[in-house]
Design an enzyme around this catalytic site. Structure first.
Site, mmCIF file in Angstrom:
data_model
loop_
_atom_site.group_PDB
_atom_site.id
_atom_site.type_symbol
_atom_site.label_atom_id
_atom_site.label_comp_id
_atom_site.label_asym_id
_atom_site.label_seq_id
_atom_site.Cartn_x
_atom_site.Cartn_y
_atom_site.Cartn_z
ATOM 1 N N GLU A 60 -34.928 61.846 20.238
ATOM 2 C CA GLU A 60 -35.603 62.300 19.397
ATOM 3 C C GLU A 60 -34.883 63.171 18.174
ATOM 4 O O GLU A 60 -33.732 63.933 18.771
ATOM 5 C CB GLU A 60 -36.841 63.376 20.215
ATOM 6 C CG GLU A 60 -38.005 63.753 19.256
ATOM 7 C CD GLU A 60 -38.581 64.967 19.768
ATOM 8 O OE1 GLU A 60 -39.796 64.740 19.419
ATOM 9 O OE2 GLU A 60 -38.258 65.586 20.691
ATOM 10 N N LYS A 133 -46.136 60.254 19.121
ATOM 11 C CA LYS A 133 -46.114 61.150 19.960
ATOM 12 C C LYS A 133 -47.468 61.908 20.194
ATOM 13 O O LYS A 133 -48.087 62.190 18.943
ATOM 14 C CB LYS A 133 -45.106 62.122 19.601
ATOM 15 C CG LYS A 133 -44.932 63.283 20.568
ATOM 16 C CD LYS A 133 -43.949 64.215 19.958
ATOM 17 C CE LYS A 133 -43.463 64.910 21.279
ATOM 18 N NZ LYS A 133 -42.251 66.284 20.551
ATOM 19 N N CYS A 166 -40.241 63.431 24.536
ATOM 20 C CA CYS A 166 -39.994 64.798 24.712
ATOM 21 C C CYS A 166 -41.241 65.563 25.710
ATOM 22 O O CYS A 166 -41.209 65.287 26.718
ATOM 23 C CB CYS A 166 -39.833 65.625 23.350
ATOM 24 S SG CYS A 166 -39.079 67.097 23.648
#
EC number: 3.5.1.49
Length: 334
Positions: A60, A133, A166
């Site tokens: 990321e 995300k 993440c």
């Protein structure tokens, strides 16, 4: 298993390389262009050094960095697809590899904040998976919550790939969603600093174990004059054990051999600890077929749009004001 420096393709699986890309210091669009060139150069170098590698993963923020003063500005945002993703596609086609890349994506709705996006490109140069995300790292990240769900695509060596970004990896329900849709290799790309180093290792393992799937995770590495990013790429077996663990070195290439069929076989043949099955068939010894209603209040409330914690009214941080973000919604930071 660990690659032990292997350079060749395993017979019934595939070789993966996760790149602990140095955290980029980005102050201008020219810096982003430099990062893209560096990522492409690294992809080709990795393929040259490991001729059997079929999947190369970048963390990321490796494309656009983490300049929080500018990361919402139009200058720093990209489109998917766009000319930058075309460069990545060309590189994957030339190297004949699958690639995973991170993009801070301009929202098609100009009244809303950008998305934090991951893409998988296949060896033909096609984007075969696009993921936005779902769980931005609140209250730090200003990204708009993803709207594409958890897609799964075909990958090398019989794999079915999904990508989380993440903080997504801290949400066990998201890993379960990927597995429920058939994923057997769960990729996690991250830009975490050292505050959650231990939790990163823990959740990579637990996501694998709870869902009988491999996890392949890679983080930025190095210091950006504010935080240190820990690297520590990790490949976990479907039984939750760590197969390969990287160190804190920028540019470290973490490689490992993955055998998706072994995860598939475990899902088919295990009785004990086949928990992804047991969730929807609890008590199947006493009741043929088991009980299909898990009886979990939070799932029912979430589905009904009524999810609320007992302590929610007393929480101190529920917006981004601690980091200077407005609380009114709408597009900000242009």
């Amino acid at each position: 298993m660990g690659s032990i420096g292997s350079m060749g393709k395993p017979i019934e699986g595939f070789l993966v390389a996760a790149i602990q890309f140095p955290v980029p210091i980005v102050n201008s669009r020219k810096d982003i262009d430099h990062n893209i060139e560096s990522i492409i150069r690294t992809l080709h170098a990795t393929k040259a050094g490991y001729p059997g590698v079929e999947l190369i993963i970048f963390p990321e923020y490796s494309t656009q960095g983490l300049n929080t003063a500018k990361w919402l500005s139009e200058e720093f945002l990209l489109d998917v697809p766009g000319k930058e993703t075309e460069l990545y596609a060309k590189a994957c086609k030339e190297a004949k590899v699958y690639g995973v890349f991170s993009i801070m994506e301009r929202n098609p709705d100009s009244n809303k904040n950008p998305y934090n996006t991951a893409i998988i490109i296949d060896p033909q140069g096609e984007i075969i998976l696009k993921y936005r995300k779902l769980f931005p790292w609140n209250p730090i990240e200003p990204w708009y919550p993803g709207d594409l769900g958890m897609p799964v695509c075909e990958g090398p060596g019989g794999s079915k790939l999904a990508v989380c970004i993440c903080h997504d990896g801290m949400i066990p329900e998201l890993a379960r969603e990927a597995a429920y849709k058939g994923c057997n290799v769960y990729i996690r790309i991250s830009g975490y600093s050292t505050q959650v180093n231990d939790q990163w290792i823990l959740t990579n393992r637990s996501n694998a174990w709870h869902n009988l799937m491999y996890t392949v995770s890679v983080n930025l590495a190095g210091y950006d004059n504010v935080f240190y990013y820990f690297g520590e790429g990790q490949i976990c077996n479907f039984d939750g054990t760590t197969l390969v663990q990287g160190h804190r070195n920028p540019w470290e290439i973490v490689t490992g051999e993955i055998y998706p069929k072994m995860a598939d076989n475990a899902r088919l043949s295990w009785g004990l600890e086949n928990n992804i099955y047991n969730l929807g068939h609890r008590g199947y010894v006493a009741k043929p077929g088991g009980e299909h209603d898990a009886g979990l209040t939070y799932i029912k409330d979430l589905a009904a749009g009524k999810y609320k914690l007992p302590w929610e009214d007393h929480m101190k941080i529920k917006d981004g004001s601690i980091y200077g973000y407005p609380t009114t919604g709408g597009r900000f930071g242009k």
